[in-house]
Design a protein around this motif. Structure first.
Motif, mmCIF file in Angstrom:
data_model
loop_
_atom_site.group_PDB
_atom_site.id
_atom_site.type_symbol
_atom_site.label_atom_id
_atom_site.label_comp_id
_atom_site.label_asym_id
_atom_site.label_seq_id
_atom_site.Cartn_x
_atom_site.Cartn_y
_atom_site.Cartn_z
ATOM 1 N N TRP A 129 -8.414 -4.215 -1.381
ATOM 2 C CA TRP A 129 -8.522 -3.409 -0.174
ATOM 3 C C TRP A 129 -7.201 -2.701 0.132
ATOM 4 O O TRP A 129 -7.192 -1.648 0.792
ATOM 5 C CB TRP A 129 -8.917 -4.275 1.016
ATOM 6 C CG TRP A 129 -7.882 -5.298 1.411
ATOM 7 C CD1 TRP A 129 -7.768 -6.570 0.939
ATOM 8 C CD2 TRP A 129 -6.818 -5.112 2.333
ATOM 9 N NE1 TRP A 129 -6.694 -7.195 1.508
ATOM 10 C CE2 TRP A 129 -6.091 -6.329 2.369
ATOM 11 C CE3 TRP A 129 -6.383 -4.055 3.125
ATOM 12 C CZ2 TRP A 129 -4.968 -6.503 3.181
ATOM 13 C CZ3 TRP A 129 -5.273 -4.239 3.927
ATOM 14 C CH2 TRP A 129 -4.580 -5.455 3.953
ATOM 15 N N GLU A 171 -7.299 0.472 -1.972
ATOM 16 C CA GLU A 171 -8.391 1.300 -1.482
ATOM 17 C C GLU A 171 -8.033 1.917 -0.135
ATOM 18 O O GLU A 171 -8.415 3.053 0.163
ATOM 19 C CB GLU A 171 -9.663 0.458 -1.356
ATOM 20 C CG GLU A 171 -10.192 -0.088 -2.670
ATOM 21 C CD GLU A 171 -10.677 1.007 -3.599
ATOM 22 O OE1 GLU A 171 -10.881 2.141 -3.132
ATOM 23 O OE2 GLU A 171 -10.846 0.739 -4.803
ATOM 24 N N ARG A 172 -7.293 1.190 0.672
ATOM 25 C CA ARG A 172 -6.845 1.739 1.950
ATOM 26 C C ARG A 172 -5.876 2.894 1.727
ATOM 27 O O ARG A 172 -5.920 3.914 2.434
ATOM 28 C CB ARG A 172 -6.177 0.642 2.774
ATOM 29 C CG ARG A 172 -5.683 1.088 4.143
ATOM 30 C CD ARG A 172 -4.909 -0.011 4.814
ATOM 31 N NE ARG A 172 -3.739 -0.417 4.048
ATOM 32 C CZ ARG A 172 -2.874 -1.347 4.446
ATOM 33 N NH1 ARG A 172 -3.052 -1.979 5.591
ATOM 34 N NH2 ARG A 172 -1.843 -1.671 3.686
ATOM 35 N N THR A 173 -4.995 2.758 0.737
ATOM 36 C CA THR A 173 -4.067 3.844 0.439
ATOM 37 C C THR A 173 -4.815 5.079 -0.042
ATOM 38 O O THR A 173 -4.458 6.215 0.310
ATOM 39 C CB THR A 173 -3.057 3.401 -0.627
ATOM 40 O OG1 THR A 173 -2.388 2.214 -0.181
ATOM 41 C CG2 THR A 173 -2.033 4.480 -0.886
ATOM 42 N N ALA A 185 -7.764 5.890 0.887
ATOM 43 C CA ALA A 185 -8.354 6.461 2.097
ATOM 44 C C ALA A 185 -7.319 7.251 2.890
ATOM 45 O O ALA A 185 -7.621 8.323 3.428
ATOM 46 C CB ALA A 185 -8.956 5.349 2.962
ATOM 47 N N TRP A 186 -6.092 6.740 2.968
ATOM 48 C CA TRP A 186 -5.016 7.488 3.632
ATOM 49 C C TRP A 186 -4.762 8.811 2.907
ATOM 50 O O TRP A 186 -4.609 9.853 3.548
ATOM 51 C CB TRP A 186 -3.721 6.683 3.643
ATOM 52 C CG TRP A 186 -3.732 5.505 4.554
ATOM 53 C CD1 TRP A 186 -4.549 5.302 5.627
ATOM 54 C CD2 TRP A 186 -2.875 4.359 4.481
ATOM 55 N NE1 TRP A 186 -4.267 4.107 6.229
ATOM 56 C CE2 TRP A 186 -3.240 3.518 5.550
ATOM 57 C CE3 TRP A 186 -1.857 3.972 3.629
ATOM 58 C CZ2 TRP A 186 -2.610 2.297 5.778
ATOM 59 C CZ3 TRP A 186 -1.224 2.768 3.846
ATOM 60 C CH2 TRP A 186 -1.599 1.941 4.914
ATOM 61 N N GLY A 214 0.783 -1.221 0.000
ATOM 62 C CA GLY A 214 0.000 0.000 0.000
ATOM 63 C C GLY A 214 0.812 1.267 0.000
ATOM 64 O O GLY A 214 0.244 2.348 0.184
#
Length: 268
Positions: free
Chosen positions: A222, A225-227, A229-230, A140
């Protein structure tokens, strides 16, 4: 007291990358130039809080908002944002799992309204929207980011993102610039682009259009997608307020750099 935005460790890494200011004139020197560290503090405060430049609190000692804006503009002209991102990725002393058999990921575009902003010749239809194209590794960590107009198809940024990957150290040997795999959703479905990736030794794992879901890519998506979000926790990147594209690209580079720095500390 709150934690400083630019602590000694962060400043020690960024200071050598900033251009050296011109010496003051001996005669009529004018007002003393604002220190780069204070200007960087104001820039990161605007990036994280999302406030307007004119609303930058004077109590912080960062000068006026326009002073910080001009400093960010000057740094972007000499390529400080991209240089900081490459140097922050990753800041580890031991080898990481970022090369080898680990797959690499390409993110879908993430767009919000670009309030009053156009990208020059890109927005030929008058569209005022923008997209963030992001490519990350298997953990990520963002490798490259591109700002593009929303009226451009997503697949057009597939090869530029792969070419924008910097040299990455990991295992013993020469730093790598090519991933083993590139995974993406149906927006990147293109047979010519698959052939282009195979020609340079990259295995394309791109979902095909008009097929049923369940290809298995969603199990791993995910990570990217988490990156995203960060990245969009920086409120200045959620909505594009800058009319100039280079200012928003500078914010995008600094946001990715801070994520690289944070993630490199956690994996070291």
């Amino acid at each position: 007291m709150a934690k400083p935005l630019v602590d000694d460790e962060l400043w020690k890494l960024i200071q050598p990358l900033l251009p050296v200011p011109m010496p003051r004139r001996w005669r009529y020197p004018g007002r003393k130039r604002l220190q780069n560290r204070r200007a960087l503090t104001g820039i990161l405060f605007v990036l994280k809080s999302g406030i307007l430049w004119e609303m930058l609190p004077q109590e912080m000692g960062c000068g006026s908002g326009m002073t910080c804006w001009r400093r960010l503009r000057d740094w972007q002209e000499v390529g400080v944002g991209k240089t900081v991102m490459k140097c922050f990725w990753p800041n580890c002393e031991k080898p990481t799992r970022l090369t080898g058999l680990e797959p690499w990921w390409i993110a879908p575009p993430y767009g919000r309204l670009a309030e009053g902003g156009k990208l020059g010749p890109i927005s030929l239809t008058g569209a005022s929207r923008s997209k963030h194209h992001l490519i990350t590794d298997a953990q990520g960590i963002p490798l490259a980011a591109i700002l593009m107009g929303a009226n451009r198809h997503d697949v057009t940024q597939l090869l530029p993102l792969v070419k924008a990957i910097p040299s990455i150290r990991g295992q013993v040997g020469r730093p790598r610039r090519r991933p083993d795999q590139v995974q993406g959703d149906r927006a990147y479905d293109s047979e010519p682009h698959r052939q282009a990736l195979r020609s340079v030794g990259i295995e394309p794992v791109l979902a095909k259009r008009l097929t049923q879901h369940g290809s298995g890519l969603g199990i791993h998506r995910w990570v990217v997608e988490r990156t995203l979000a960060w990245l969009h926790q920086f409120r200045r990147l959620r909505t594009r307020y800058e009319r100039r594209a280079d200012i928003h690209e500078a914010f995008l580079s600094f946001g990715c750099s801070l994520i690289c720095l944070t993630r490199s500390k956690s994996i070291c």
